[in-house]
Design a protein around this motif. Structure first.
Motif, PDB file in Angstrom:
ATOM      1  N   GLU A 108       0.924  -1.265   0.073  1.00  0.00           N
ATOM      2  CA  GLU A 108      -0.103   0.021  -0.104  1.00  0.00           C
ATOM      3  C   GLU A 108       0.994   1.224  -0.133  1.00  0.00           C
ATOM      4  O   GLU A 108       0.490   2.185  -0.577  1.00  0.00           O
ATOM      5  CB  GLU A 108      -0.962  -0.098   1.153  1.00  0.00           C
ATOM      6  N   VAL A 109       1.894   1.219   0.726  1.00  0.00           N
ATOM      7  CA  VAL A 109       2.880   2.332   0.725  1.00  0.00           C
ATOM      8  C   VAL A 109       3.484   2.365  -0.598  1.00  0.00           C
ATOM      9  O   VAL A 109       3.635   3.434  -1.082  1.00  0.00           O
ATOM     10  CB  VAL A 109       3.980   2.319   1.672  1.00  0.00           C
ATOM     11  N   TYR A 110       3.886   1.392  -1.167  1.00  0.00           N
ATOM     12  CA  TYR A 110       4.776   1.213  -2.579  1.00  0.00           C
ATOM     13  C   TYR A 110       3.819   1.854  -3.662  1.00  0.00           C
ATOM     14  O   TYR A 110       4.251   2.501  -4.421  1.00  0.00           O
ATOM     15  CB  TYR A 110       5.154  -0.064  -2.772  1.00  0.00           C
ATOM     16  N   VAL A 111       2.467   1.506  -3.627  1.00  0.00           N
ATOM     17  CA  VAL A 111       1.605   2.021  -5.025  1.00  0.00           C
ATOM     18  C   VAL A 111       1.301   3.480  -4.459  1.00  0.00           C
ATOM     19  O   VAL A 111       1.003   4.315  -5.657  1.00  0.00           O
ATOM     20  CB  VAL A 111       0.432   0.990  -4.971  1.00  0.00           C
ATOM     21  N   GLY A 112       1.565   4.107  -3.303  1.00  0.00           N
ATOM     22  CA  GLY A 112       1.246   5.485  -3.213  1.00  0.00           C
ATOM     23  C   GLY A 112       2.095   6.292  -4.326  1.00  0.00           C
ATOM     24  O   GLY A 112       1.711   7.170  -5.019  1.00  0.00           O
ATOM     25  N   THR A 113       3.414   5.942  -4.517  1.00  0.00           N
ATOM     26  CA  THR A 113       4.030   6.787  -5.417  1.00  0.00           C
ATOM     27  C   THR A 113       3.812   6.714  -6.755  1.00  0.00           C
ATOM     28  O   THR A 113       3.545   7.584  -7.634  1.00  0.00           O
ATOM     29  CB  THR A 113       5.753   6.336  -5.370  1.00  0.00           C
ATOM     30  N   LEU A 114       3.190   5.364  -7.104  1.00  0.00           N
ATOM     31  CA  LEU A 114       2.660   5.005  -8.231  1.00  0.00           C
ATOM     32  C   LEU A 114       1.730   5.775  -8.714  1.00  0.00           C
ATOM     33  O   LEU A 114       1.533   6.360  -9.968  1.00  0.00           O
ATOM     34  CB  LEU A 114       2.618   3.438  -8.563  1.00  0.00           C
TER      35      LEU A 114
END
Length: 250
Positions: free
Chosen positions: A85-91
């Motif tokens: 969930e943190v990772y896709v935030g930047t995407l």
């Protein structure tokens, strides 16, 4: 496994789960460029460096199509979900991930070095789409462990859970090889098109290396074996593969 065009990035992808696609392939007139970091770069810093590299190349951030991550140790199910969930935030900020539909075109591998791993999740490498037709297939297939697709706990979906015997590892390996083949087939390709194949496992794969991995053609360009574990507790074997025109290290 029907590919979908991601026009903003000049590539198409095979849908999978919210944290990654099953694979990404350059659209006509474009090719894939892969950049490996000589040392792992922590997630936040890595995204910043990646943005700079892509933009300096004159490409939009939406050209980001794949990444290879390194994490300190395998996650439990809840920890893996929280990280994703943190990772896709930047995407999402880059206009790649759609929070409403949870569509994510970016291919990914995320594995855990058994020795000398990073202290926090970090980038090992990434790929992006560049202008110019390479004249040969251009794709990156996401890493797959030996877990059947589904929404239940990983422990309920893992092939031969906790079985690292030679027969158990063979079955895991065959399952993953077949996943690679299905994902490549969605783009109309197979092992003859690959320029690299990577295995992530800390157990002995030699009993099925020749008659499964090599015989299928998965090692046609050699085989890079990383002494790493897959990212979720209970998984023992993972692979990914690619066909990339340009590769460099920084």
């Amino acid at each position: 496994m029907t590919p979908i065009d991601f026009a903003a990035g000049n590539y198409r992808y095979v849908p999978s789960v919210f944290q990654y696609s099953a694979g990404a392939a350059a659209l006509p007139g474009h090719h894939v460029e892969r950049v490996m970091f000589r040392q792992p770069v922590p997630l936040k810093q890595g995204f910043a460096r990646i943005a700079g590299i892509i933009q300096t190349a004159g490409r939009p951030l939406t050209a980001f199509c794949a990444c290879e991550l390194r994490s300190p140790a395998p996650f439990d199910d809840a920890g893996f979900k929280a990280f994703n969930e943190v990772y896709v935030g930047t995407l999402a900020e880059w206009g790649i991930y759609d929070p409403a539909t949870k569509a994510n075109p970016v291919a990914r591998s995320n594995v855990c070095p058994e020795i000398g791993g990073p202290p926090e999740p970090s980038f090992h490498a990434f790929s992006y789409i560049a202008a110019g037709d390479a004249g040969v297939p251009q794709f990156v297939i996401s890493g797959s462990g030996e877990a059947r697709e589904g929404s239940g706990p990983y422990a309920e979906r893992i092939v031969r859970l906790n079985d690292t015997s030679a027969p158990g590892l063979r079955e895991k390996g065959v399952f993953v090889l077949e996943q690679m083949e299905k994902r490549m087939a969605a783009f109309g390709h197979g092992w003859p098109a690959t320029t690299a194949t990577q295995v992530y496992c800390v157990h002995d794969i030699h009993p099925f290396l020749a008659d499964e991995i090599v015989r299928r053609g998965a090692a046609r360009s050699g085989l890079t074996w990383h002494f790493n574990r897959p990212p979720v507790v209970g998984l023992d074997y993972e692979m990914d593969c690619r066909s990339v025109a340009v590769e460099r290290s920084l």
